[in-house]
Write an enzyme that holds these catalytic residues in place. Structure first.
Site, PDB file in Angstrom:
ATOM      1  N   TRP A 130       0.837  -1.193   0.000  1.00 57.27           N
ATOM      2  CA  TRP A 130       0.000   0.000   0.000  1.00 57.27           C
ATOM      3  C   TRP A 130       0.875   1.248   0.000  1.00 57.27           C
ATOM      4  CZ3 TRP A 130      -2.109   2.650   4.818  1.00 57.27           C
ATOM      5  CH2 TRP A 130      -3.041   3.642   4.472  1.00 57.27           C
ATOM      6  N   ASP A 211      -0.799  -5.746   9.334  1.00 57.01           N
ATOM      7  CA  ASP A 211      -1.782  -4.717   8.980  1.00 57.01           C
ATOM      8  C   ASP A 211      -3.116  -5.400   8.698  1.00 57.01           C
ATOM      9  OD1 ASP A 211      -3.238  -2.594   8.091  1.00 57.01           O
ATOM     10  OD2 ASP A 211      -1.838  -1.951   6.545  1.00 57.01           O
ATOM     11  N   ALA A 213      -6.373  -4.464   7.858  1.00 55.59           N
ATOM     12  CA  ALA A 213      -7.260  -3.402   7.377  1.00 55.59           C
ATOM     13  C   ALA A 213      -8.557  -3.930   6.797  1.00 55.59           C
ATOM     14  CB  ALA A 213      -6.534  -2.560   6.324  1.00 55.59           C
ATOM     15  N   LYS A 246     -13.247  -0.285   6.413  1.00 53.39           N
ATOM     16  CA  LYS A 246     -13.860  -1.123   5.398  1.00 53.39           C
ATOM     17  C   LYS A 246     -14.992  -1.972   5.961  1.00 53.39           C
ATOM     18  CE  LYS A 246     -10.780   0.174   2.296  1.00 53.39           C
ATOM     19  NZ  LYS A 246      -9.860   0.953   3.123  1.00 53.39           N
TER      20      LYS A 246
END
Length: 398
Positions: A130, A211, A213, A246
């Protein structure tokens, strides 16, 4: 004071958003910005969020600070969601959680914690990864390394090269890895590959910085957390950055958390004191509204069941669009060169075409994606998929 400052180049994603908004073409397609969209093209407020928010507002008696650590009930719920209710790290009180302003806040606090604990350590990220990982970690002064992960041309993981590079890392270095739904590629490690990574992390004394996410966007909440739980059982120390942008759609509320696992409870208390100090020095107190909503949903069985149904619908929509796009591309190209799209996970895939092809897609067909050819599958709709597939087929050459 400001006379020496030169104007910086705009963030590529923000610049892409501006170009898309200014484009008057009726058939324009946004595959760039990393937000979920429903079939109407909207990023919806989940019904469970609406219900929880009403309860939060009705029950509030003050707007005073919650505290630098954030809501205790939120932090406990985040730990349970990510690690599981009976994980060894929780039983042994080795885990400490800090509520943060989104996943970005968690990544930055984690980076500052690494720098405070081991100023000479490097933080290795995957290649590709990312785009905001580098500034979030590097701008605090951490030395950044890149580990091979994915070959965009062959659409395959570079797993052996990744292990070789990690083998050469120094003990105490941090390794930043997406826990699931890899951004930008959509290509995740298999369970066997995660086991091999855990073996190497444990053997070499490396510290995983995971991570998280997109928990729930890959397979399910528990399946997407399985690798995290396994890795954290194997190593004495770990960091986990968590985001609810999200899976709860709380983008603008900035809801996240940083879980840090230490060798024992005493070390964990010391680590927590540094986490609080770092948070105080950056943003002082975390925003409360979104975390209060998330805590309600995670704590109340009816709201949680409604959330799981809505999360399942979002995940299914993305998977359906992957299959539909892959089918249309097979029809448009006459081959299976884009079949990788259907087997990947989460919102993103890396198309694997040149920057020139990306520019042609934008200029000739008004299809917007980032320069590395990352596309957000949530921008694919039943009424634009044939148009998008024909454009991809026409412009995939150099």
């Amino acid at each position: 004071m400001f006379q020496q400052l030169e104007r910086l180049i705009s963030d590529s994603i923000l610049g892409l958003m501006a170009q898309y908004r200014a484009d008057p073409f009726k058939q324009k397609v946004d595959l760039g910005v990393g937000v979920y969209r429903d079939l109407s093209g909207n990023t919806p407020i989940l019904e469970c969020v609406r219900r929880a928010e009403k309860e939060v507002l009705a029950g509030q008696t003050t707007k005073s600070y919650v505290g630098a650590a954030g809501r205790e009930e939120f932090n406990n719920a985040v730990e349970e969601l990510v690690l599981g209710s009976n994980h060894a790290t929780r039983r042994d009180r080795r885990a400490r959680t800090l509520q943060t302003p989104g996943g970005c806040g968690a990544l930055r606090v984690g980076a500052e914690l690494i720098k405070a604990a081991a100023p000479g350590a490097s933080a290795g990220g995957l290649d590709p990864t990312w785009g905001n990982h580098a500034p979030l970690l590097g701008d605090c002064g951490l030395k950044l390394e890149r580990y091979p992960y994915y070959d965009a041309a062959s659409h395959e993981l570079r797993f052996e090269a990744m292990l070789q590079r990690l083998q050469a890392a120094s003990a105490g270095d941090a390794v930043l890895i997406h826990a699931c739904c890899h951004n930008p590629t959509g290509a995740d490690l298999s369970p066997a590959q995660w086991q091999a990574v855990a073996d190497l992390l444990e053997r070499r004394g490396l510290v995983p910085f995971l991570d998280m996410a997109y928990q729930g966007f890959g397979a399910s909440l528990d399946q997407d957390a399985a690798a995290v739980r396994m890795v954290v059982e194997r190593v004495p120390e770990a960091l986990i950055a968590v985001s609810f942008s999200k899976n709860l759609g709380l983008y603008r509320e900035r809801v996240g958390g940083l879980i840090v696992v230490s060798e024992n409870a005493t070390r964990a208390d010391a680590v927590q004191s540094h986490m609080l100090h770092i948070a105080r020095s950056i943003y002082s107190m975390p925003p409360d509204h979104g975390a209060a909503i998330a805590a309600k949903i995670l704590a109340q069985p009816p709201l949680r069941r409604e959330w799981l149904e809505e999360l399942d619908a979002m995940r299914t929509r993305i998977q359906d669009m992957r299959t539909l796009l892959a089918n249309r591309l097979q029809e448009a190209t006459g081959d299976n060169s884009f079949d990788f799209i259907r087997t990947q996970h989460g919102m993103f895939s890396l198309l694997g075409v040149s920057r020139q092809a990306v520019e042609r897609l934008r200029e000739k067909h008004h299809i917007y994606m980032t320069g590395d050819s990352r596309m957000n599958l949530a921008g694919i709709m039943p009424d634009n998929v044939t148009y998008v597939a024909a454009a991809f087929a026409a412009e995939r050459g150099a």
